[in-house]
Scaffold this motif. Structure first.
Motif, PDB file in Angstrom:
ATOM      1  N   PRO A  15       0.812  -1.227   0.000  1.00 30.59           N
ATOM      2  CA  PRO A  15       0.000   0.000   0.000  1.00 30.59           C
ATOM      3  C   PRO A  15       0.841   1.270   0.000  1.00 30.59           C
ATOM      4  N   GLY A  16       1.986   1.231   0.693  1.00 33.23           N
ATOM      5  CA  GLY A  16       2.869   2.393   0.735  1.00 33.23           C
ATOM      6  C   GLY A  16       3.520   2.692  -0.595  1.00 33.23           C
ATOM      7  N   ALA A  17       3.534   1.690  -1.483  1.00 36.37           N
ATOM      8  CA  ALA A  17       4.041   1.897  -2.836  1.00 36.37           C
ATOM      9  C   ALA A  17       2.944   2.384  -3.770  1.00 36.37           C
ATOM     10  N   LYS A  18       1.733   1.923  -3.540  1.00 32.94           N
ATOM     11  CA  LYS A  18       0.635   2.212  -4.459  1.00 32.94           C
ATOM     12  C   LYS A  18      -0.064   3.545  -4.199  1.00 32.94           C
ATOM     13  N   VAL A  19      -0.046   4.023  -2.942  1.00 32.56           N
ATOM     14  CA  VAL A  19      -0.858   5.202  -2.593  1.00 32.56           C
ATOM     15  C   VAL A  19      -0.050   6.500  -2.517  1.00 32.56           C
ATOM     16  N   PRO A  20       0.987   6.618  -1.676  1.00 37.35           N
ATOM     17  CA  PRO A  20       1.707   7.894  -1.572  1.00 37.35           C
ATOM     18  C   PRO A  20       2.304   8.344  -2.906  1.00 37.35           C
ATOM     19  N   GLY A  21       2.390   9.658  -3.074  1.00 32.24           N
ATOM     20  CA  GLY A  21       2.917  10.206  -4.321  1.00 32.24           C
ATOM     21  C   GLY A  21       1.910  10.202  -5.450  1.00 32.24           C
ATOM     22  N   GLY A  22       0.673   9.799  -5.150  1.00 29.10           N
ATOM     23  CA  GLY A  22      -0.375   9.695  -6.165  1.00 29.10           C
ATOM     24  C   GLY A  22      -0.836   8.258  -6.283  1.00 29.10           C
ATOM     25  N   SER A  23      -2.114   7.999  -5.981  1.00 25.90           N
ATOM     26  CA  SER A  23      -2.630   6.629  -6.000  1.00 25.90           C
ATOM     27  C   SER A  23      -2.558   6.030  -7.397  1.00 25.90           C
ATOM     28  N   GLU A  24      -2.466   4.708  -7.438  1.00 27.79           N
ATOM     29  CA  GLU A  24      -2.223   3.993  -8.689  1.00 27.79           C
ATOM     30  C   GLU A  24      -3.210   4.372  -9.792  1.00 27.79           C
TER      31      GLU A  24
END
Length: 447
Positions: free
Chosen positions: A403-412
């Motif tokens: 989840p920390g890869a998919k959400v922060p910085g703009g959700s997938e």
């Protein structure tokens, strides 16, 4: 003394001994320097820190003392500022003016070898994304007040965009900054949520609403945090990267000098979007390495673990799973690598225009890659991959990073949509430019 043969998928191809057109001797020396420092400062206890949910208080100062925070800034580095502060080289003797985006890629990749975004994020995220808006858009007076202490690690900064009601939809930000009657200060009111490194930050480069609704009403402001009246902060407990200091910030009539405005009032949306590009690229790099750590650990385990009378690696279904995840991993790395190389050859203006949408797509793909690799690792480790200790703990930890890869910085989903919209926008603009040039008469107007 002979060196151990690296486990398949454990390193990017250029570190597995394969030729690469991207890296020169400077990059290769920098990689060895980064590896040695990460091995010294992070690797020995990173997993234990992540389990405990915090890093030592002096970790940041150790990175600062080694000039090992500076590589978090986007290339080219702020050479004039660094020279002014007496900093001419980075660890290993790399001249600050020779630092390019491939050096960035190497640094970010090496920092993520812990297998979690937490320990590295505890010392990198704030300065990596909080200082660049000041350097790129702040006036000389603003930089004079904040850059020296931040760049040398005496003070800390974070980026504060997200709110309970505004994540990927930046234009919906509700935190307000209202001028006082004398026009000398802003009073900031609102809340910020999921702010990495917030707990330890003296300042935040914060997106605030100084005008009406929509993107045109947004500005960026340097807001003081630690020991500031009206500011309260508390840690948010999250599933992954527990050591990164994820923070909930409440702002109640926080008095901020108007001189803390970053750039031009009302231009905040543009500054936020350009800052996202650096963030998304570094997320893509670090998430790829975490995926690599998980998959290579599973690969090694499968060569030793026996089931049904033979090793797991002798089971075709196991090899099939490893192959599919490995293909996703290496394809994403090759794209990210080529993408980063483009950054070394393009101006910021051209890169923001041509690569902004593709950066979002690379970031989205990173989330899909870690999902494939971490799930594969958990399944192949079996019960060990569902356990927070022992030989499968690296797979369990990587799985919590999804989840920390998919959400922060703009959700997938937002990133996938943004990427295509940006590609369409560029295509239409270039088509119109081409059509205009073809309609324009050429040659002399004289008879």
């Amino acid at each position: 003394m002979s060196k151990a043969v690296p486990i398949p998928f454990s390193e990017p191809p250029w570190l597995m001994g394969l030729p690469s057109a991207y890296y020169n001797n400077s990059h290769r020396k920098w990689q060895k320097t980064c590896r040695a420092l990460v091995d010294q400062l992070l690797m020995p206890e990173a997993i234990e820190w992540e389990k405990a949910g915090d890093v030592p208080e002096d970790l940041y100062s150790k990175f600062a003392a080694a000039n090992f925070l500076i590589p978090n800034l986007s290339a080219p580095l702020p050479v004039n500022w660094l020279h002014k502060l007496g900093i001419h080289t980075l660890p290993g003797g790399l001249k600050v003016e020779d630092f390019d985006y491939l050096h960035t890629l190497i640094y970010v990749d090496e920092m993520a070898r812990t297998g979690s975004l937490g320990p590295s994020g505890a010392v990198t995220t704030g300065i990596a994304f909080g200082l660049p808006p000041i350097l790129k858009f702040g006036n000389e007076q603003l930089q004079e007040r904040f850059v020296p202490d931040i760049i040398t690690g005496k003070k800390r900064i974070c980026i504060a965009i997200t709110e309970p009601g505004a994540g990927s939809d930046v234009s919906n930000i509700a935190t307000t900054a209202t001028r006082t009657a004398d026009g000398k200060h802003f009073l900031v009111n609102g809340t910020k949520k999921w702010i990495t490194n917030g707990l330890w930050s003296h300042y935040a480069s914060m997106a605030v609403r100084t005008g009406g609704p929509g993107p045109g009403g947004l500005s960026m402001l340097v807001v003081p945090l630690l020991d500031t009246p009206g500011v309260s902060m508390r840690r948010i407990k999250v599933g992954g990267q527990t050591t990164a200091g994820t923070t909930f910030i409440e702002l109640d009539d926080v008095k901020v000098p108007v001189s803390n405005l970053i750039g031009v009032e009302g231009q905040g949306m543009k500054y936020v979007m350009q800052n996202f590009n650096h963030e998304r690229l570094t997320i893509s790099i670090s998430v790829n390495r975490i995926s690599r750590v998980a998959l290579s650990a599973a690969f090694e385990y499968c060569m030793k673990r026996e089931a049904f009378g033979k090793s797991l690696m002798d089971q075709p279904v196991v090899r099939h799973r490893l192959a599919k995840a490995g293909a996703d991993l290496e394809a994403h790395w090759a794209w990210t690598e080529q993408f980063t190389y483009c950054m070394t050859k393009m101006s910021h203006v051209d890169a923001n225009r041509e690569l902004g949408g593709l950066t979002a797509l690379a970031k989205a793909q990173a989330g899909r890659v870690i999902e494939a690799c971490a799930m594969t690792a958990v399944l192949l480790f079996g019960g060990n991959g569902y356990t927070k200790s022992g030989q499968g703990e690296i797979a369990e930890m990587a799985f919590r990073e999804i989840p920390g890869a998919k959400v922060p910085g703009g959700s997938e989903d937002v990133m996938l949509d943004l990427a295509v919209r940006q590609l369409v926008k560029n295509f239409r603009a270039k088509t119109k430019e081409l059509e205009t040039s073809m309609e324009r008469p050429s040659g002399s107007s004289k008879l």
